[in-house]
Design an enzyme around this catalytic site. Structure first.
Site, mmCIF file in Angstrom:
data_model
loop_
_atom_site.group_PDB
_atom_site.id
_atom_site.type_symbol
_atom_site.label_atom_id
_atom_site.label_comp_id
_atom_site.label_asym_id
_atom_site.label_seq_id
_atom_site.Cartn_x
_atom_site.Cartn_y
_atom_site.Cartn_z
ATOM 1 C CE LYS A 141 11.992 10.111 4.844
ATOM 2 N NZ LYS A 141 11.523 10.191 3.999
ATOM 3 C CG ASP A 155 8.743 12.603 4.203
ATOM 4 O OD1 ASP A 155 9.652 11.500 3.175
ATOM 5 O OD2 ASP A 155 7.721 11.535 4.638
#
Length: 450
Positions: free
Chosen positions: A129, A169
């Site tokens: 991430k 995201d």
């Protein structure tokens, strides 16, 4: 955290000592470790492998400075992050988040969760991430481009099609992915599938935009069918958020015969008892990038309320939190229960607090955790990687069919694990166990690197 197993308690205490103040990360680790208690009890030899001690520590955490120039000529500085959490089953895979709330703790929690989510899809993807505390809201296209180019100038040193494949995201859509991919290609002089969520003209996949929202509904529908002999059709649905996930969860819910009556953004929420008019929402959020309160200007019968938590007081059958982490707390769970909710599925990453999850489960509400319910986005990202490797593209129908099958597989993997380990129907425990076991087996097989 209340651990019955002394070994798991020690693992958590060690993580807490090393990561003081990182509340989001510790929350995510605690939830997974609690779920693993029956695994350790049935397989005590797993302790000797040290796999649980290793799996809670990221393989690599990168923090860097991102300097860029705004339209007024001022130099601005943000922090960039990338956590490469686990590569046991494939290259690191996970989104990039651009939002003022981004910290090291948030990125680590997301990367940790991503490891098990990716495992559940059945695709060969590890967990990662990244992101920055940069806020694209209110910035011009030129400012966003300059930031993205500066961000990728550093990030490109750490990623690659077979190493680490970022995606979008919160705050990172097609515009941002395009700018980042252009800079990566410029610097590395290669055209590879190093980012997913790309535009269709340069290697993107049909169905990626819809994937997380559609996947959320596919899993929710299967959960209702298998656990209650029911369906989404005819249900009243409340969805928080109004970004990509919420919009396409609304679209699929409506296609399945449900009535979505509420959406929100960070300022407040709208309630349309007649059912959300999705074309109006798409114009507001996708075309004009405006605030959700403008909906009531086009639909006078709808109401807008400042603040977000009140959305959970709207009576509904199904609730889908799709905004951000820890948005639905214990008090909100009480409101949902009082309003007659029968199923909750997480569209955002960890949007329900531990107290909320406990209350919903104690009340007998069907509950699907994020690492299972919102895995549709990364699933289609994985399919995009496959298409890039093949130098080929599938039709929307082919991608959507594969997504549907993956989401059903995720539900059944979680449900079967919950049954095998003595907590039938507890999908939180089941998803954590099923995701963990695949990664753990790969880590054990590959040995310990000293």
């Amino acid at each position: 955290m209340a651990f019955k197993n002394s070994y798991l308690k020690k693992v958590y205490d060690d993580v807490a000592a090393r990561n003081k103040g990182e509340t989001e990360f510790l929350q995510a680790v605690g939830e997974v470790l609690e779920s693993l208690e029956p695994v350790v009890e049935q397989n005590p030899d797993i302790i000797k492998t040290g796999v649980i001690d290793r799996i809670v520590e990221p393989e690599r955490f990168i923090q860097f400075r991102v300097s860029w120039v705004d339209d007024a000529g001022n130099v601005r500085v943000n922090r960039g992050f990338r956590v490469q959490f686990n590569s046991a089953i494939g290259p690191y895979k996970g989104g990039l988040r651009l939002h003022p709330s981004v910290t090291g703790s948030v990125i680590k929690f997301l990367g940790f969760e991503q490891t098990f989510k990716n495992s559940l899809t059945g695709l060969p993807m590890g967990g990662g991430k990244g992101g920055s505390d940069f806020d694209p809201k209110g910035k011009s296209d030129a400012e966003v481009m300059r930031f993205c180019q500066s961000f990728m100038t550093e990030l490109c040193k750490h990623i690659g099609a077979d190493t680490d494949v970022p995606a979008g995201d919160i705050g990172v859509g097609a515009r941002e992915i395009g700018y980042m991919y252009g800079q990566y290609k410029r610097l590395r002089n290669e055209f590879t599938g190093v980012l997913t969520g790309k535009g269709l003209t340069f290697g993107g996949s049909l169905g990626r935009t819809q994937a997380t929202g559609y996947g959320l509904l596919y899993l929710t529908e299967e959960m209702l069918r298998c656990m209650k002999n029911d369906s989404v059709a005819g249900k009243t649905v409340v969805i928080s958020g109004s970004g990509n996930v919420a919009i396409y969860a609304t679209e699929k819910a409506q296609q399945l015969g449900a009535k979505v009556v509420a959406l929100s953004d960070s300022d407040g929420y709208i309630h349309d008892p007649d059912g959300i008019k999705l074309d109006i929402v798409k114009d507001i959020k996708e075309v004009r990038r405006a605030r959700i309160k403008e909906y009531v200007q086009s639909v006078p019968t709808a109401t807008y309320t400042e603040g977000c938590t009140g959305i959970w007081s709207i009576p509904c059958d199904v609730a889908l939190p799709c905004a951000t982490q820890n948005e639905l707390d214990g008090a909100s769970a009480d409101k949902l229960i009082q309003g007659g909710v029968t199923a909750v599925a997480e569209g955002a990453n960890m949007p329900c607090t531990p107290e909320a999850v406990e209350k919903l489960q104690a009340a007998g509400i069907l509950f699907a955790p994020a690492k299972a319910a919102n895995a549709g986005g990364v699933a289609v990202s994985g399919l995009e990687m496959s298409q890039n490797s093949l130098r080929y593209g599938w039709t929307f129908e082919e991608v959507d069919s594969k997504l549907h099958d993956i989401m059903l597989g995720i539900f059944h993997a979680a449900y079967d694990a919950s049954e095998k380990y003595g907590s039938a129907g507890n999908l939180v425990m089941g998803a954590n166990i099923a995701g963990f076991l695949k990664v753990a087996e790969a880590m054990i097989a590959q040995g310990v690197a000293y």
